[in-house]
Structure formats: structure tokens, C-alpha cells
Design an enzyme around this catalytic site. Structure first.
Site, mmCIF file in Angstrom:
data_model
loop_
_atom_site.group_PDB
_atom_site.id
_atom_site.type_symbol
_atom_site.label_atom_id
_atom_site.label_comp_id
_atom_site.label_asym_id
_atom_site.label_seq_id
_atom_site.Cartn_x
_atom_site.Cartn_y
_atom_site.Cartn_z
ATOM 1 N N HIS A 31 0.903 -1.239 0.056
ATOM 2 C CA HIS A 31 -0.064 -0.062 -0.090
ATOM 3 C C HIS A 31 0.985 1.133 -0.100
ATOM 4 O O HIS A 31 1.326 1.833 1.046
ATOM 5 C CB HIS A 31 -0.836 0.047 1.175
ATOM 6 C CG HIS A 31 -2.247 1.137 1.245
ATOM 7 N ND1 HIS A 31 -3.432 0.515 1.277
ATOM 8 C CD2 HIS A 31 -1.926 2.492 1.118
ATOM 9 C CE1 HIS A 31 -4.133 1.581 1.171
ATOM 10 N NE2 HIS A 31 -3.359 2.668 0.926
ATOM 11 N N HIS A 33 1.258 4.890 -2.267
ATOM 12 C CA HIS A 33 0.652 5.972 -3.511
ATOM 13 C C HIS A 33 1.535 6.793 -4.247
ATOM 14 O O HIS A 33 2.569 7.292 -3.464
ATOM 15 C CB HIS A 33 -0.411 6.900 -2.730
ATOM 16 C CG HIS A 33 -1.794 6.098 -2.322
ATOM 17 N ND1 HIS A 33 -2.696 6.159 -3.193
ATOM 18 C CD2 HIS A 33 -1.955 5.763 -0.949
ATOM 19 C CE1 HIS A 33 -3.726 5.613 -2.433
ATOM 20 N NE2 HIS A 33 -3.198 5.204 -1.043
ATOM 21 N N ASP A 35 1.643 9.228 -6.110
ATOM 22 C CA ASP A 35 1.404 10.695 -5.796
ATOM 23 C C ASP A 35 1.745 11.214 -4.549
ATOM 24 O O ASP A 35 1.489 12.283 -4.127
ATOM 25 C CB ASP A 35 0.265 11.209 -6.538
ATOM 26 C CG ASP A 35 -1.053 10.339 -6.051
ATOM 27 O OD1 ASP A 35 -0.953 9.181 -5.745
ATOM 28 O OD2 ASP A 35 -2.178 11.095 -5.892
ATOM 29 N N GLY A 193 -9.663 7.612 -2.184
ATOM 30 C CA GLY A 193 -10.622 8.899 -1.638
ATOM 31 C C GLY A 193 -11.318 9.126 -0.475
ATOM 32 O O GLY A 193 -11.377 8.011 0.222
ATOM 33 N N HIS A 220 -9.980 0.277 -0.362
ATOM 34 C CA HIS A 220 -9.780 1.325 0.909
ATOM 35 C C HIS A 220 -11.178 1.319 1.828
ATOM 36 O O HIS A 220 -12.152 1.600 1.382
ATOM 37 C CB HIS A 220 -9.593 2.696 0.649
ATOM 38 C CG HIS A 220 -8.212 3.238 0.095
ATOM 39 N ND1 HIS A 220 -7.632 2.684 -1.055
ATOM 40 C CD2 HIS A 220 -7.257 4.003 0.880
ATOM 41 C CE1 HIS A 220 -6.501 3.097 -0.875
ATOM 42 N NE2 HIS A 220 -6.195 4.032 0.081
ATOM 43 N N GLU A 223 -10.720 2.976 7.286
ATOM 44 C CA GLU A 223 -9.636 3.914 7.712
ATOM 45 C C GLU A 223 -10.531 5.175 8.226
ATOM 46 O O GLU A 223 -10.387 5.080 9.599
ATOM 47 C CB GLU A 223 -9.028 4.279 6.584
ATOM 48 C CG GLU A 223 -7.639 5.510 7.042
ATOM 49 C CD GLU A 223 -7.129 6.048 5.657
ATOM 50 O OE1 GLU A 223 -6.268 6.605 5.719
ATOM 51 O OE2 GLU A 223 -7.844 6.006 4.475
ATOM 52 N N ASP A 312 1.902 3.977 3.006
ATOM 53 C CA ASP A 312 0.805 4.805 2.479
ATOM 54 C C ASP A 312 1.253 5.949 1.438
ATOM 55 O O ASP A 312 1.281 5.880 0.362
ATOM 56 C CB ASP A 312 -0.095 5.292 3.375
ATOM 57 C CG ASP A 312 -1.597 5.715 3.113
ATOM 58 O OD1 ASP A 312 -1.820 5.492 1.763
ATOM 59 O OD2 ASP A 312 -2.276 6.321 3.807
#
Length: 373
Positions: A31, A33, A35, A193, A220, A223, A312
Site C-alpha cells: 500500500h 501511493h 503521488d 478517496g 480502501h 480507515e 501509504d
């Protein structure tokens, strides 16, 4: 509720796990990202070269601090706002290639031997790139990064997860993109998102399409929102893994004497060995846990859920796999055997073929930890 069981606290481990040992330990990352992992210097340079004027500062040191401080909001929504700047500088093929290649180099330098890096192609089309062009640029960057790592005598394998943004309406389109590029390095699909108000069941057509095409996907869930999002992700959508999933602890009760009672959903997740893609530092930043010490990963690991450790967003959290391992070692007393267990859990849960998972476990991970021991 299922029968209770007593959890024995983990005994403190002697502090022989140095920073170098933690860095050299083979790691598997599920996991991360794209960006959320840029180098601050790259953000500043790309902003200048692409004409992006929205950065809060062009000073590299101050910019890195700004991202970490802005992410320390205790709110997932506020945390996600920091991505406007990284996505803002990633709108050209050249930028995407550079960011992807550097991500591979940074992960390999941190001892990661297998990584699944995710991103949402729909976020990088503001300057006219097509979704296909975005995917091809990122894959070219990953290939370049792997090649650079190999030139230095190391090895890393990278798989791509394509995300759909749950607040938009392009999940089926992105799922089709993931299937179309699965023979070119895309190993799965995800939705990302804001969770609250955007349940995974909004995208049932995408998950049905993926199942019909024998494609892998994670979601996701658990969380910022609670057990309902986990239940929907698993029971309605058929998620193979849970992105974060930390709120499963809401279905676990611990008595004063240490006896633990698992609710029906928690017991199902554990019994089915559904992997939890836990990101400790990020979970603290978004308010999913009050602190590392209060993070449920200690309990979940002792109860032998399929726990994996992840970063993350390395830029926003100012973290690496090594720093996450270090925090868990210092806080919960996890030793090399525990870190090996987390790593094998992750490798078993990867979205690549069974033979390759076994190869990496038997020829890279187990020997790597044996050498450290």
C-alpha cells in the site's frame, strides 16, 4: 460472539535492531501511493519546469516539512488536500516517468524487494493526457527504475494498482483499464478517496466486471469510516484485501483480564485470512489511531490477523518501510521474527502469481532475514 481467548503481552525485545539492520531487512510493500511518495526536491523542480504555481514554498527543506505538517491534521479529508500539489506537478509524461522511476529507486534503497504502487490515472489528465498515456508513462518509469536498481547490483519487482476515485463515477472505466494493462505490469485495482459518504457499493458494476475477468482488487475501507465500510467491501464487493482496515478493532472487545472477544465480522476477517494493509504513521495522521502506541496493530498481530505493514504516502508521512518497522519495534517490541512474519504475510497477499510469490519468499525473504539473525 466466538469464544474468548487470552492475549499474552509481547515481551520487550533487546534493542539490537539498528537502523542499518532494519534497512537491510527484505521488505514487501502493498500500500504505497505514487503521488504520495515524491521527493520534495522533485516536487519543486517539476513545479518550475511545468509551470505549476500553487506550491506553498519553493524551498525544498521547507516544502518537505510543509507536506508533513499539513498532513498531521487528524482528518482524512484534510490529509487528502495535500495531494493537489503532487498531482499538480504530475500532468506530463516526462513528470510521470521521472516520479515513477525515482519511487522505485527510493523503495529499493530502503530494502523493499517487492512493491505494489498505486495511483489514480484520472488525476493526471488535466493537461490532455489520455488514461492510456498515463498508464504507459508510469509503466515506463517503473521499468526505468528497476533497470537503475539492477545496475547497482540490487533487485526489486514492482506491480501497479490502478485506483478509481470513489467520489467520482469512473470506477468501471478504470477497472477496464486495469484489465487491459494486466499483462503490462498492472496487477490489480483499488478505489481510494474519502470514505465517509462514498461507500464502496457505489461501484458494484466495477467489482463485478473485475470478478468476471479474474482480476484482483483491494478496497480502501475501515480507515476514516468504520465497520460498515469493511463489511460492504468484503460482503458486497468481494474485496481480496482491505486498504487499512484498522477499524476492524471496533469489532473486538478486550476484558480487564486480557480475554479477547471477536465479533462476527472480525472473526470472519481473521478466519478467511483477509489481508489488512495497515499504514501506522498515516493512520495516526488521519485520526484512525491516536498514536503509534494506541494503534491496534499490536493487538491485531497478537491475534494473528493477516497483518501487513505499509507506508501509504511517504512524502506526507515523512516515512519509509524502515521507519515504520523501527516505530513498531520501539513501541511494541517487535523483533526480527515479527518483521519477517509481516513481510511474508504481505508476500503471500500480493497480486502476482503463486510461483513468483513462493520464489521471493524462499529465495529472497527467508534467506535475507536468516542472514540478519
Amino acid at each position: 460472539m466466538p469464544d474468548g481467548s487470552t492475549v499474552t503481552p509481547v515481551a520487550p525485545v533487546p534493542p539490537e535492531l539498528s537502523a542499518d539492520t532494519l534497512r537491510r531487512a527484505p521488505k514487501v510493500l502493498l500500500h504505497d501511493h505514487l503521488d504520495g511518495g515524491l521527493r520534495p526536491g522533485t516536487v519543486a523542480e517539476l513545479a518550475e519546469s511545468t509551470g505549476y504555481t500553487g506550491l506553498p514554498t519553493s524551498d525544498v527543506g521547507a516544502l518537505g516539512r510543509w507536506f508533513r505538517e499539513a498532513a498531521d491534521s487528524g482528518s482524512l479529508v484534510s490529509y487528502l488536500e495535500t495531494f493537489a500539489h503532487t498531482c499538480g506537478v504530475m500532468q506530463t509524461e516526462e513528470a510521470l516517468v521521472r516520479v515513477a522511476a525515482e519511487a522505485v529507486e527510493d523503495l529499493a534503497a530502503d530494502g523493499v524487494v517487492y512493491a505494489e504502487v498505486r495511483y489514480a490515472p484520472e488525476l493526471f489528465v488535466e493537461r490532455g493526457l489520455s488514461l492510456d498515456a498515463v498508464v504507459e508513462a508510469v509503466q515506463a518509469g517503473f521499468a526505468e527504475g528497476v533497470s537503475r536498481v539492477a545496475e547497482r547490483g540490487a533487485a526489486i519487482r514492482v506491480g501497479t494498482l490502478l485506483c478509481a476515485m470513489r467520489q467520482h463515477a469512473r470506477a468501471l472505466e478504470i477497472a477496464g483499464l486495469a484489465v487491459r494493462y494486466r499483462d503490462a505490469g498492472v496487477v490489480g485495482f483499488d478505489i481510494a478517496g474519502p470514505e465517509d459518504g462514498f461507500p464502496p457499493t457505489r461501484n458494484l458494476d466495477a467489482f463485478e466486471f473485475l470478478r468476471q475477468n479474474n482480476a484482483h482488487f483491494t478496497i480502501h475501507a475501515g480507515e476514516a469510516f468504520g465497520l460498515a465500510s469493511i463489511w460492504e467491501a468484503i460482503q458486497h464487493c468481494g474485496a481480496e484485501r482491505l486498504g487499512h482496515g484498522v477499524r476492524i478493532v471496533d469489532d473486538i472487545k478486550t476484558d480487564a483480564d486480557g480475554t479477547v472477544h471477536l465479533g462476527r465480522l472480525a472473526a470472519y476477517v481473521r478466519d478467511r485470512r483477509i489481508p489488512l494493509e495497515i499504514c501506522p504513521t498515516s493512520n495516526v495522521q488521519t485520526g484512525a489511531a491516536g498514536s503509534i502506541a494506541e494503534h491496534p496493530i499490536g493487538l491485531l498481530a497478537r491475534l494473528r490477523f493477516r497483518v501487513t505493514v505499509n507506508t501509504d504516502n511517504r512524502l506526507m508521512s515523512g516515512c519509509s518501510m524502515s521507519s515504520e518497522f523501527a516505530a513498531l519495534h520501539e513501541t511494541f517490541g517487535f523483533g526480527l521474527d515479527d518483521l519477517r512474519w509481516f513481510t511474508i504475510n504481505a508476500m503471500k497477499s500480493a497480486f502476482i502469481d503463486f510461483d513468483e510469490r513462493l520464489r521471493l519468499i524462499d529465495t529472497v525473504i527467508k534467506p535475507g532475514y536468516a542472514a540478519l539473525a
